[in-house]
Scaffold this motif. Structure first.
Motif, PDB file in Angstrom:
ATOM      1  N   ARG A 114      86.381  30.842  22.890  1.00 34.70           N
ATOM      2  CA  ARG A 114      85.002  31.409  22.802  1.00 34.70           C
ATOM      3  C   ARG A 114      84.513  31.761  23.813  1.00 34.70           C
ATOM      4  NH1 ARG A 114      80.902  30.798  18.715  1.00 34.70           N
ATOM      5  NH2 ARG A 114      82.625  29.580  17.349  1.00 34.70           N
ATOM      6  N   ALA A 115      84.832  31.190  24.828  1.00 31.66           N
ATOM      7  CA  ALA A 115      84.548  31.946  26.489  1.00 31.66           C
ATOM      8  C   ALA A 115      85.176  33.063  26.609  1.00 31.66           C
ATOM      9  CB  ALA A 115      85.220  30.602  27.354  1.00 31.66           C
ATOM     10  N   GLU A 116      86.673  32.401  26.225  1.00 32.75           N
ATOM     11  CA  GLU A 116      87.194  34.894  26.075  1.00 32.75           C
ATOM     12  C   GLU A 116      86.547  35.532  25.819  1.00 32.75           C
ATOM     13  OE1 GLU A 116      90.261  37.707  27.607  1.00 32.75           O
ATOM     14  OE2 GLU A 116      89.392  35.504  28.620  1.00 32.75           O
ATOM     15  N   VAL A 117      85.955  35.209  24.050  1.00 31.16           N
ATOM     16  CA  VAL A 117      85.814  36.010  23.717  1.00 31.16           C
ATOM     17  C   VAL A 117      84.439  36.945  23.999  1.00 31.16           C
ATOM     18  CG1 VAL A 117      84.676  37.064  20.525  1.00 31.16           C
ATOM     19  CG2 VAL A 117      86.391  36.104  21.253  1.00 31.16           C
ATOM     20  N   GLN A 118      83.583  35.719  24.491  1.00 30.26           N
ATOM     21  CA  GLN A 118      82.132  36.171  24.466  1.00 30.26           C
ATOM     22  C   GLN A 118      82.331  37.075  26.311  1.00 30.26           C
ATOM     23  OE1 GLN A 118      80.400  32.085  25.543  1.00 30.26           O
ATOM     24  NE2 GLN A 118      79.779  31.853  24.254  1.00 30.26           N
ATOM     25  N   ARG A 119      83.354  36.446  27.398  1.00 25.18           N
ATOM     26  CA  ARG A 119      84.010  37.488  28.319  1.00 25.18           C
ATOM     27  C   ARG A 119      84.518  38.932  28.240  1.00 25.18           C
ATOM     28  NH1 ARG A 119      87.458  39.852  31.116  1.00 25.18           N
ATOM     29  NH2 ARG A 119      88.790  39.308  28.661  1.00 25.18           N
ATOM     30  N   ILE A 120      84.838  38.686  26.878  1.00 22.94           N
ATOM     31  CA  ILE A 120      84.836  40.423  26.504  1.00 22.94           C
ATOM     32  C   ILE A 120      84.177  40.965  25.891  1.00 22.94           C
ATOM     33  CG2 ILE A 120      86.170  41.575  24.561  1.00 22.94           C
ATOM     34  CD1 ILE A 120      88.904  39.288  24.458  1.00 22.94           C
ATOM     35  N   LEU A 121      83.125  40.349  25.364  1.00 24.19           N
ATOM     36  CA  LEU A 121      81.739  40.972  24.781  1.00 24.19           C
ATOM     37  C   LEU A 121      80.791  41.896  25.716  1.00 24.19           C
ATOM     38  CD1 LEU A 121      80.222  41.880  21.963  1.00 24.19           C
ATOM     39  CD2 LEU A 121      79.273  38.827  22.229  1.00 24.19           C
ATOM     40  N   ALA A 122      80.997  40.590  26.834  1.00 20.58           N
ATOM     41  CA  ALA A 122      80.113  40.953  28.289  1.00 20.58           C
ATOM     42  C   ALA A 122      80.478  41.486  29.086  1.00 20.58           C
ATOM     43  CB  ALA A 122      79.286  39.854  28.677  1.00 20.58           C
ATOM     44  N   ASP A 123      81.864  42.514  28.880  1.00 15.06           N
ATOM     45  CA  ASP A 123      82.815  42.859  29.653  1.00 15.06           C
ATOM     46  C   ASP A 123      82.430  44.962  29.295  1.00 15.06           C
ATOM     47  OD1 ASP A 123      83.925  44.825  31.213  1.00 15.06           O
ATOM     48  OD2 ASP A 123      86.508  43.941  30.099  1.00 15.06           O
ATOM     49  N   LYS A 124      81.373  45.724  30.349  1.00 14.07           N
ATOM     50  CA  LYS A 124      81.009  47.131  30.034  1.00 14.07           C
ATOM     51  C   LYS A 124      81.959  47.172  30.206  1.00 14.07           C
ATOM     52  CE  LYS A 124      77.403  46.052  33.177  1.00 14.07           C
ATOM     53  NZ  LYS A 124      76.231  46.931  35.000  1.00 14.07           N
ATOM     54  N   ALA A 125      83.332  47.360  29.892  1.00 11.86           N
ATOM     55  CA  ALA A 125      84.436  48.662  29.382  1.00 11.86           C
ATOM     56  C   ALA A 125      84.662  48.290  28.399  1.00 11.86           C
ATOM     57  CB  ALA A 125      85.528  48.152  30.595  1.00 11.86           C
ATOM     58  N   SER A 126      83.980  47.364  27.425  1.00 17.86           N
ATOM     59  CA  SER A 126      84.572  46.801  26.092  1.00 17.86           C
ATOM     60  C   SER A 126      84.097  48.064  25.363  1.00 17.86           C
ATOM     61  CB  SER A 126      84.082  45.597  25.965  1.00 17.86           C
ATOM     62  OG  SER A 126      84.876  44.676  26.301  1.00 17.86           O
ATOM     63  N   GLY A 127      84.454  48.481  24.599  1.00 17.46           N
ATOM     64  CA  GLY A 127      84.389  49.909  23.023  1.00 17.46           C
ATOM     65  C   GLY A 127      83.589  49.116  22.332  1.00 17.46           C
ATOM     66  N   PRO A 128      82.426  49.890  21.738  1.00 16.28           N
ATOM     67  CA  PRO A 128      81.765  49.459  20.485  1.00 16.28           C
ATOM     68  C   PRO A 128      82.607  49.053  19.128  1.00 16.28           C
ATOM     69  CG  PRO A 128      82.123  52.052  20.450  1.00 16.28           C
ATOM     70  CD  PRO A 128      82.463  51.791  21.479  1.00 16.28           C
ATOM     71  N   GLY A 129      83.959  49.213  19.006  1.00 16.67           N
ATOM     72  CA  GLY A 129      84.304  48.658  18.020  1.00 16.67           C
ATOM     73  C   GLY A 129      84.801  46.964  18.693  1.00 16.67           C
ATOM     74  N   VAL A 130      85.293  47.123  19.852  1.00 11.54           N
ATOM     75  CA  VAL A 130      85.675  45.677  20.290  1.00 11.54           C
ATOM     76  C   VAL A 130      84.263  44.534  19.920  1.00 11.54           C
ATOM     77  CG1 VAL A 130      85.939  44.534  22.442  1.00 11.54           C
ATOM     78  CG2 VAL A 130      87.805  46.237  22.291  1.00 11.54           C
ATOM     79  N   ARG A 131      83.390  45.490  20.447  1.00  8.27           N
ATOM     80  CA  ARG A 131      82.535  44.709  21.038  1.00  8.27           C
ATOM     81  C   ARG A 131      81.626  44.489  19.668  1.00  8.27           C
ATOM     82  NH1 ARG A 131      79.331  44.418  25.165  1.00  8.27           N
ATOM     83  NH2 ARG A 131      79.799  46.304  27.125  1.00  8.27           N
ATOM     84  N   GLU A 132      82.137  45.391  18.746  1.00  9.20           N
ATOM     85  CA  GLU A 132      81.811  44.511  16.931  1.00  9.20           C
ATOM     86  C   GLU A 132      81.946  43.264  16.845  1.00  9.20           C
ATOM     87  OE1 GLU A 132      81.398  46.139  12.745  1.00  9.20           O
ATOM     88  OE2 GLU A 132      81.323  47.982  14.192  1.00  9.20           O
ATOM     89  N   ALA A 133      83.484  43.580  16.967  1.00  7.96           N
ATOM     90  CA  ALA A 133      85.146  42.472  16.341  1.00  7.96           C
ATOM     91  C   ALA A 133      84.781  41.329  16.938  1.00  7.96           C
ATOM     92  CB  ALA A 133      86.626  43.350  16.256  1.00  7.96           C
ATOM     93  N   ALA A 134      83.678  41.189  17.870  1.00  8.94           N
ATOM     94  CA  ALA A 134      83.657  40.067  18.964  1.00  8.94           C
ATOM     95  C   ALA A 134      82.563  39.347  18.777  1.00  8.94           C
ATOM     96  CB  ALA A 134      84.024  40.380  20.508  1.00  8.94           C
ATOM     97  N   GLN A 135      81.859  40.418  18.311  1.00  4.70           N
ATOM     98  CA  GLN A 135      80.296  39.610  17.638  1.00  4.70           C
ATOM     99  C   GLN A 135      80.997  38.558  16.518  1.00  4.70           C
ATOM    100  OE1 GLN A 135      77.485  38.972  19.792  1.00  4.70           O
ATOM    101  NE2 GLN A 135      77.269  37.464  18.083  1.00  4.70           N
ATOM    102  N   LYS A 136      81.638  39.399  15.527  1.00  6.57           N
ATOM    103  CA  LYS A 136      82.120  38.643  14.377  1.00  6.57           C
ATOM    104  C   LYS A 136      82.477  37.452  14.014  1.00  6.57           C
ATOM    105  CE  LYS A 136      84.055  39.992   9.748  1.00  6.57           C
ATOM    106  NZ  LYS A 136      84.586  41.290   9.329  1.00  6.57           N
ATOM    107  N   ALA A 137      83.414  37.545  15.443  1.00  6.08           N
ATOM    108  CA  ALA A 137      84.030  36.447  15.989  1.00  6.08           C
ATOM    109  C   ALA A 137      83.673  35.244  15.909  1.00  6.08           C
ATOM    110  CB  ALA A 137      85.383  36.272  16.547  1.00  6.08           C
ATOM    111  N   LEU A 138      82.570  35.474  17.367  1.00  6.63           N
ATOM    112  CA  LEU A 138      81.508  34.483  17.740  1.00  6.63           C
ATOM    113  C   LEU A 138      80.949  34.076  16.740  1.00  6.63           C
ATOM    114  CD1 LEU A 138      80.219  35.964  21.116  1.00  6.63           C
ATOM    115  CD2 LEU A 138      81.913  34.406  20.910  1.00  6.63           C
ATOM    116  N   ASP A 139      80.536  34.833  15.364  1.00  7.15           N
ATOM    117  CA  ASP A 139      79.635  34.086  14.648  1.00  7.15           C
ATOM    118  C   ASP A 139      80.430  33.022  13.708  1.00  7.15           C
ATOM    119  OD1 ASP A 139      77.883  35.247  15.691  1.00  7.15           O
ATOM    120  OD2 ASP A 139      77.868  36.630  14.681  1.00  7.15           O
ATOM    121  N   GLY A 140      82.283  33.663  13.611  1.00  3.01           N
ATOM    122  CA  GLY A 140      82.646  32.684  12.769  1.00  3.01           C
ATOM    123  C   GLY A 140      83.095  30.975  12.629  1.00  3.01           C
ATOM    124  N   THR A 141      84.982  31.142  12.948  1.00  2.00           N
ATOM    125  CA  THR A 141      85.600  29.305  13.248  1.00  2.00           C
ATOM    126  C   THR A 141      86.427  29.912  13.957  1.00  2.00           C
ATOM    127  OG1 THR A 141      87.139  30.609  11.605  1.00  2.00           O
ATOM    128  CG2 THR A 141      84.947  29.446  10.498  1.00  2.00           C
TER     129      THR A 141
END
Length: 438
Positions: free
Chosen positions: A248-275
């Motif tokens: 979870r901490a790693e996904v949050q870091r990826i989501l906060a990374d400015k270099a992450s694109g829109p597709g990565v951000r969307e998938a990361a947020q979906k994962a954080l909301d899951g199991t």
């Protein structure tokens, strides 16, 4: 009559022993012939008894020799007796055997003492100071009781040295070591389990206080459950929960990374909301795919807005592998952009005219060109007055000036002035022709 006849029979019967026995007695009293003897039954019986006793002794000695419990001293003496006489067998059984057995038993005690622990050594020394009965009692019981105490002590010491033992276990173990054999046994059979359970619950509470959300949730469930739940959390659950928190901490870091694109951000947020499984699937599978998609979109944007060199390099990257995409984004785009900028700068720079040779008088040919363009017709059709210079040609505002000598402008300025003047003359001539024709 018959009575006299019966009396005669009775009288004969009464007289018969008197007649027979004296003759037998006289026969027995007669002396035996010299040199003749009867059978010696007493000697034969004694010989038979000695033979049977020897056989019995020999069998007993053989049995003792075959007994695995017999010590080396007993064996040696038994074998010597078997090789000797019946008297040797009897002497071994009656005298040597008890002495040899006591000697061998003391040797056994000495061997046990040399290899035993503190309790065994203490009991063995006590037996040595006593009778043979004490020696036998040690060999039959005492050594095992003492050995159990030593084993208990060694086990308690091992538990005390174990880094996994908690503070409650350590305290109780030290107390048992300072006590008796009964204290050691009580600790191992009763206290150890109780103290371990207390220490393990304390461990779970400590993990709860420093863990992430998933760890805290799992720890709370264990504390509210059975002791089996406590053990399962310490053995497995805490690590599974900690992995979830790390993911979870790693996904949050990826989501906060400015270099992450829109597709990565969307998938990361979906994962954080899951199991926890969704988090792991995102990191192991989706992240790489979404990053490649986002990078390809970025290359497409650069191609649409870039110059010729950028477009060419971007198109080549899109037709290649993902490694080509990454190389373009890291290096290629900057190389291509520099090429486009250099080409644009070269196109914006004016092309200098061809230079001419000086005349013998030292004057620039631009002077002649200026004179030829002296009669310049204005936009209203009038002709301007000619301007004459000595060695130089002066221009009014809006006109270039060129000197006959190189004063800093050189051939470039002179050539440009000549070109402007020639162009202006051509324009004026053309207009004059159109005016005359009209």
């Amino acid at each position: 009559m018959k009575l006299p006849k019966v009396s005669a029979v009775l009288a004969a019967a009464a007289l018969a022993p008197t007649v027979l026995f004296p003759s037998m007695a006289s026969a027995a009293e007669q002396p035996k012939p010299t040199g003749v003897s009867g059978p010696d039954t007493a000697s034969d019986a004694a010989a038979d008894h000695d033979s049977a006793q020897e056989a019995q002794d020999r069998a007993e000695v053989q049995r003792i020799l075959a007994n695995k419990e017999s010590g080396p001293g007993v064996r040696e003496a038994a074998q010597k007796a078997l090789d000797g006489t019946a008297a040797d067998l009897r002497h071994f059984l009656e005298v040597e055997l008890p002495n040899r057995r006591e000697h061998d038993d003391r040797v056994k005690v000495a061997q046990i003492l040399s290899a035993g622990g503190p309790a065994v050594q203490k009991a063995a020394n006590a037996a040595f100071g006593g009778t043979h009965e004490d020696i036998l009692k040690f060999l039959k019981e005492g050594q095992y009781t003492a050995r159990a105490e030593d084993d208990d002590r060694a086990e308690v010491q091992r538990i005390l040295a174990d880094k996994a033992s908690g503070p409650g276990v350590r305290e109780a173990a030290q107390k048992a070591l300072d006590g008796t054999a009964a204290d050691l046994r009580h600790f191992l059979e009763v206290e150890l389990a109780e103290q371990r359970q207390i220490d393990n619950r304390v461990k779970v509470a400590q993990i709860f206080s420093t863990g992430g959300p998933a760890v805290q949730k799992a720890a709370r469930a264990a504390l509210n459950g059975t002791y089996e739940d406590i053990l399962k959390f310490l053995k497995e659950g805490q690590y599974t929960a900690r992995a979830e928190d790390d993911d979870r901490a790693e996904v949050q870091r990826i989501l906060a990374d400015k270099a992450s694109g829109p597709g990565v951000r969307e998938a990361a947020q979906k994962a954080l909301d899951g199991t926890a499984a969704d988090l792991r699937h995102f990191l192991e599978v989706e992240l790489a795919k979404q990053r490649e998609d986002d990078d390809r979109v970025e290359v497409s944007k650069l191609m649409s807005s870039g110059g010729p060199a950028v477009k060419k390099a971007a198109n080549a990257a899109l037709d290649g592998t993902y490694a080509d995409i990454l190389k373009f984004l890291k290096e290629g785009q900057y190389t291509a952009r520099a090429e486009d900028e250099a080409n644009a700068a070269a196109a914006a720079k004016p092309t200098p005219p061809a230079q001419t040779q000086n005349t013998g008088t030292g004057q620039d040919q631009s002077t002649g060109q200026a004179v030829q363009a002296a009669n310049v017709v204005s936009t209203t059709g009038s002709v301007s007055a000619p301007v004459t210079t000595t060695g130089t040609t002066a221009a009014t505002s809006g006109q270039l000036a060129a000197t006959g000598v190189d004063d800093g402008l050189g051939w470039e300025a002179g050539g440009a002035a000549a070109a402007v003047a020639a162009g202006a003359a051509l324009v004026a001539a053309s207009r004059r022709r159109r005016s005359a024709e009209s």
